[in-house]
Design a protein around this motif. Sequence first.
Motif, PDB file in Angstrom:
ATOM      1  N   GLU A  99       0.831  -1.213   0.000  1.00  0.00           N
ATOM      2  CA  GLU A  99       0.000   0.000   0.000  1.00  0.00           C
ATOM      3  C   GLU A  99       0.863   1.260   0.000  1.00  0.00           C
ATOM      4  OE1 GLU A  99      -2.706  -0.091   3.260  1.00  0.00           O
ATOM      5  OE2 GLU A  99      -4.094  -1.443   2.246  1.00  0.00           O
ATOM      6  N   ALA A 100       1.939   1.238   0.776  1.00  0.00           N
ATOM      7  CA  ALA A 100       2.806   2.421   0.834  1.00  0.00           C
ATOM      8  C   ALA A 100       3.495   2.662  -0.508  1.00  0.00           C
ATOM      9  CB  ALA A 100       3.846   2.246   1.937  1.00  0.00           C
ATOM     10  N   LEU A 101       3.985   1.609  -1.149  1.00  0.00           N
ATOM     11  CA  LEU A 101       4.745   1.772  -2.396  1.00  0.00           C
ATOM     12  C   LEU A 101       3.863   1.999  -3.623  1.00  0.00           C
ATOM     13  CD1 LEU A 101       7.588  -0.842  -1.896  1.00  0.00           C
ATOM     14  CD2 LEU A 101       7.722   1.641  -1.686  1.00  0.00           C
ATOM     15  N   THR A 102       2.585   1.653  -3.540  1.00  0.00           N
ATOM     16  CA  THR A 102       1.699   1.862  -4.681  1.00  0.00           C
ATOM     17  C   THR A 102       0.709   2.997  -4.444  1.00  0.00           C
ATOM     18  OG1 THR A 102       0.168   0.172  -3.861  1.00  0.00           O
ATOM     19  CG2 THR A 102       1.840  -0.533  -5.457  1.00  0.00           C
ATOM     20  N   GLY A 103       0.716   3.566  -3.263  1.00  0.00           N
ATOM     21  CA  GLY A 103      -0.206   4.650  -2.933  1.00  0.00           C
ATOM     22  C   GLY A 103       0.235   5.971  -3.538  1.00  0.00           C
ATOM     23  N   PRO A 104      -0.425   7.043  -3.124  1.00  0.00           N
ATOM     24  CA  PRO A 104      -0.117   8.363  -3.689  1.00  0.00           C
ATOM     25  C   PRO A 104       1.312   8.839  -3.384  1.00  0.00           C
ATOM     26  CG  PRO A 104      -1.688   8.545  -1.879  1.00  0.00           C
ATOM     27  CD  PRO A 104      -1.513   7.095  -2.146  1.00  0.00           C
ATOM     28  N   TYR A 105       1.876   8.365  -2.293  1.00  0.00           N
ATOM     29  CA  TYR A 105       3.253   8.748  -1.956  1.00  0.00           C
ATOM     30  C   TYR A 105       4.255   7.674  -2.363  1.00  0.00           C
ATOM     31  CZ  TYR A 105       0.941  12.335   0.774  1.00  0.00           C
ATOM     32  OH  TYR A 105       0.162  13.390   1.157  1.00  0.00           O
ATOM     33  N   GLY A 106       3.827   6.721  -3.162  1.00  0.00           N
ATOM     34  CA  GLY A 106       4.678   5.624  -3.601  1.00  0.00           C
ATOM     35  C   GLY A 106       6.004   6.050  -4.199  1.00  0.00           C
ATOM     36  N   PRO A 107       6.000   7.034  -5.133  1.00  0.00           N
ATOM     37  CA  PRO A 107       7.291   7.462  -5.707  1.00  0.00           C
ATOM     38  C   PRO A 107       8.252   8.003  -4.659  1.00  0.00           C
ATOM     39  CG  PRO A 107       5.491   8.217  -7.081  1.00  0.00           C
ATOM     40  CD  PRO A 107       4.871   7.641  -5.839  1.00  0.00           C
ATOM     41  N   TRP A 108       7.744   8.672  -3.635  1.00  0.00           N
ATOM     42  CA  TRP A 108       8.613   9.193  -2.573  1.00  0.00           C
ATOM     43  C   TRP A 108       9.190   8.055  -1.737  1.00  0.00           C
ATOM     44  CZ3 TRP A 108      10.253  13.860  -3.194  1.00  0.00           C
ATOM     45  CH2 TRP A 108       9.471  14.775  -3.877  1.00  0.00           C
ATOM     46  N   TRP A 109       8.355   7.048  -1.431  1.00  0.00           N
ATOM     47  CA  TRP A 109       8.846   5.895  -0.670  1.00  0.00           C
ATOM     48  C   TRP A 109       9.898   5.140  -1.466  1.00  0.00           C
ATOM     49  CZ3 TRP A 109       8.683   5.921   4.163  1.00  0.00           C
ATOM     50  CH2 TRP A 109       7.586   6.434   4.854  1.00  0.00           C
TER      51      TRP A 109
END
Length: 107
Positions: free
Chosen positions: A39-49
Amino acid sequence: WLFQRISGLVLVLLVIFHYFMMHIPVDPPRGHSYHAVYEALTGPYGPWWKMLDLTMLTLALWHGLYGTWAVIRDFQLRPVRNLLLLGALMMAGLAFGIMGFATILAF
C-alpha cells in the motif's frame, strides 16, 4: 574517510525516518506486513517511498562495500589478491544492487 562519515550519518537519519513512518503504525491494522508495504509503495506517496528506499539501498551498499574494501586494503595483501577481492566485492555489490532495485521498482 569524509564520505564514510557523511553517508553513515545520512543513513542513520534515513533509517530512523523510515522506521517511524513504516513500522510504527498510525492505525493498528496496518502493522508490519507485506500488504502495508504494498500500500505504501503503490499509494499516492509511492514514488517518494521508492526514492527513499532506493537512496537507502544505494548509500548502504556504497558505505558497506567501501568500508569492507578499506579493511581489506589494511591487510596489505598481494596485488593479485587485492584485485580478486575487489572484483568479488564489485560483483556482490552489483548483484545486491540489481536485486534491491528490481524488488523496489517491481511495485
